[in-house]
Design a protein around this motif. Structure first.
Motif, short mmCIF file in Angstrom:
data_model
loop_
_atom_site.label_atom_id
_atom_site.label_comp_id
_atom_site.label_asym_id
_atom_site.label_seq_id
_atom_site.Cartn_x
_atom_site.Cartn_y
_atom_site.Cartn_z
N ALA A 102 0.85 -1.19 0.00
CA ALA A 102 0.00 0.00 0.00
C ALA A 102 0.89 1.23 0.00
CB ALA A 102 -0.90 0.02 1.23
N VAL A 103 0.46 2.24 -0.74
CA VAL A 103 1.20 3.50 -0.78
C VAL A 103 0.23 4.67 -0.64
CG1 VAL A 103 3.11 2.59 -2.14
CG2 VAL A 103 1.17 3.61 -3.32
N THR A 104 0.64 5.64 0.16
CA THR A 104 -0.12 6.86 0.32
C THR A 104 0.88 7.99 0.57
OG1 THR A 104 -1.92 7.97 1.52
CG2 THR A 104 -0.57 6.41 2.80
N GLY A 105 0.75 9.06 -0.20
CA GLY A 105 1.75 10.12 -0.08
C GLY A 105 1.33 11.40 -0.74
N ILE A 106 2.28 12.31 -0.81
CA ILE A 106 2.07 13.64 -1.40
C ILE A 106 3.01 13.78 -2.58
CG2 ILE A 106 2.08 16.13 -0.98
CD1 ILE A 106 1.79 15.39 2.06
N ALA A 107 2.47 13.61 -3.77
CA ALA A 107 3.27 13.66 -4.98
C ALA A 107 3.57 15.09 -5.42
CB ALA A 107 2.59 12.89 -6.11
N GLY A 108 2.76 16.03 -4.98
CA GLY A 108 3.00 17.43 -5.30
C GLY A 108 2.43 17.86 -6.63
N PRO A 109 2.70 19.02 -7.09
CA PRO A 109 3.64 19.97 -6.50
C PRO A 109 3.09 20.72 -5.30
CG PRO A 109 2.69 20.94 -8.47
CD PRO A 109 2.14 19.53 -8.35
N THR A 110 1.79 20.61 -5.02
CA THR A 110 1.20 21.27 -3.85
C THR A 110 0.74 20.20 -2.87
OG1 THR A 110 -1.00 21.28 -4.86
CG2 THR A 110 0.40 23.21 -5.26
N GLY A 111 0.24 20.66 -1.73
CA GLY A 111 -0.33 19.75 -0.75
C GLY A 111 0.58 19.42 0.41
N GLY A 112 1.83 19.84 0.35
CA GLY A 112 2.76 19.55 1.42
C GLY A 112 2.63 20.52 2.57
N SER A 113 3.23 20.15 3.70
CA SER A 113 3.28 21.01 4.88
C SER A 113 4.62 20.76 5.57
CB SER A 113 2.13 20.66 5.83
OG SER A 113 2.31 19.36 6.37
N ALA A 114 4.86 21.46 6.66
CA ALA A 114 6.11 21.26 7.40
C ALA A 114 6.22 19.83 7.92
CB ALA A 114 6.21 22.26 8.55
N ASP A 115 5.10 19.28 8.40
CA ASP A 115 5.09 17.92 8.93
C ASP A 115 5.03 16.86 7.84
OD1 ASP A 115 5.15 18.90 11.51
OD2 ASP A 115 2.99 18.75 11.80
N LYS A 116 4.39 17.20 6.73
CA LYS A 116 4.21 16.25 5.63
C LYS A 116 4.61 16.93 4.32
CE LYS A 116 0.53 13.75 7.99
NZ LYS A 116 -0.83 13.20 7.91
N PRO A 117 5.91 16.92 4.03
CA PRO A 117 6.39 17.64 2.84
C PRO A 117 6.02 16.93 1.54
CG PRO A 117 8.18 16.42 3.84
CD PRO A 117 7.00 16.28 4.76
N VAL A 118 6.02 17.69 0.46
CA VAL A 118 5.86 17.09 -0.86
C VAL A 118 6.96 16.05 -1.03
CG1 VAL A 118 6.05 17.53 -3.35
CG2 VAL A 118 4.75 19.10 -1.90
N GLY A 119 6.58 14.88 -1.53
CA GLY A 119 7.52 13.79 -1.70
C GLY A 119 7.45 12.74 -0.60
N LEU A 120 6.72 13.03 0.49
CA LEU A 120 6.57 12.05 1.58
C LEU A 120 5.63 10.93 1.14
CD1 LEU A 120 6.84 11.05 4.54
CD2 LEU A 120 4.88 12.55 5.07
N VAL A 121 6.08 9.70 1.29
CA VAL A 121 5.25 8.53 0.97
C VAL A 121 5.36 7.53 2.10
CG1 VAL A 121 4.82 6.64 -0.66
CG2 VAL A 121 5.60 8.87 -1.52
N HIS A 122 4.21 7.01 2.51
CA HIS A 122 4.15 5.93 3.49
C HIS A 122 3.83 4.64 2.75
CE1 HIS A 122 4.42 8.18 7.27
NE2 HIS A 122 3.84 9.15 6.59
N PHE A 123 4.57 3.60 3.08
CA PHE A 123 4.42 2.27 2.47
C PHE A 123 3.95 1.29 3.53
CE2 PHE A 123 7.66 4.50 0.12
CZ PHE A 123 7.49 4.12 -1.20
N GLY A 124 2.94 0.51 3.20
CA GLY A 124 2.54 -0.62 4.01
C GLY A 124 2.84 -1.88 3.22
N LEU A 125 3.34 -2.89 3.89
CA LEU A 125 3.71 -4.15 3.22
C LEU A 125 3.28 -5.29 4.11
CD1 LEU A 125 5.37 -5.18 0.71
CD2 LEU A 125 7.30 -5.34 2.30
N GLN A 126 2.71 -6.33 3.50
CA GLN A 126 2.30 -7.47 4.31
C GLN A 126 2.26 -8.74 3.47
OE1 GLN A 126 -1.34 -6.88 6.48
NE2 GLN A 126 -1.02 -8.69 7.73
N ARG A 127 2.69 -9.81 4.11
CA ARG A 127 2.54 -11.15 3.55
C ARG A 127 1.47 -11.85 4.39
NH1 ARG A 127 7.25 -15.03 1.30
NH2 ARG A 127 6.01 -16.91 1.04
#
Length: 171
Positions: A102-127
């Protein structure tokens, strides 16, 4: 149009390894909009491995399709470790797949913040049968397309690494 060709060797390795081990894959994608599944399905024979892909760009889709709770979204936001973990768990719960990313993030160019900058992606992985894991990465200095492609590349590499782990409960 996004050029997936640099990612195809890794995708082919993943498809071949999954074929050899009988593993199947589900994807749960937000910021990549289906590019992980699209990359995998560029490989001939991928239908033996790719079970399904969930494109859940909106919070409503994350909740309806993957079971991400409204409480998680309210407390942590769509771009967060808890959301990525609920997304990957939801993908496995709603498919017969053996592996999920699973992937969820901020690809930009807008939408970022100090806590969650543009380019931040969270990955979930499971077997299936194992605990989910989480990683995050900031793909700084890349444009929107670059963030999305880097996210796909990392997701494929994470899935490839997961294929080498033994099945939980396997003899």
């Amino acid at each position: 149009m996004t050029d997936l060709s640099p990612l195809l060797p890794t995708a082919a390795d993943l498809i071949n390894r999954c074929k050899a081990t009988g593993l199947t894959i589900a994807t749960a994608e937000s910021c990549t909009g289906g590019l992980i599944a699209a990359t995998l399905t560029e490989i001939p024979g991928s239908s033996a491995v790719v079970d399904r892909g969930f494109v859940t760009y909106s919070n409503e889709a994350k909740t309806a399709m993957l079971g991400v709770t409204e409480e998680t979204l309210a407390a942590h936001g769509a771009v967060s470790a808890p959301t990525a973990l609920e997304m990957v768990g939801g993908a496995l719960a709603r498919s017969p797949a053996d592996l999920a990313v699973a992937v969820t993030g901020i690809a930009g160019p807008t939408g970022g913040s100090a806590d969650k900058p543009v380019g931040l992606v969270h990955f979930g992985l499971q077997r299936r049968g194992a605990a989910p894991s989480h990683e995050s990465q900031v793909f700084a200095g890349l444009d929107r397309s670059g963030v999305r492609l880097a996210t796909v590349e990392k997701a494929l590499e994470m899935l490839l690494a997961l294929t080498g782990e033994p099945q939980a409960g396997a003899p």
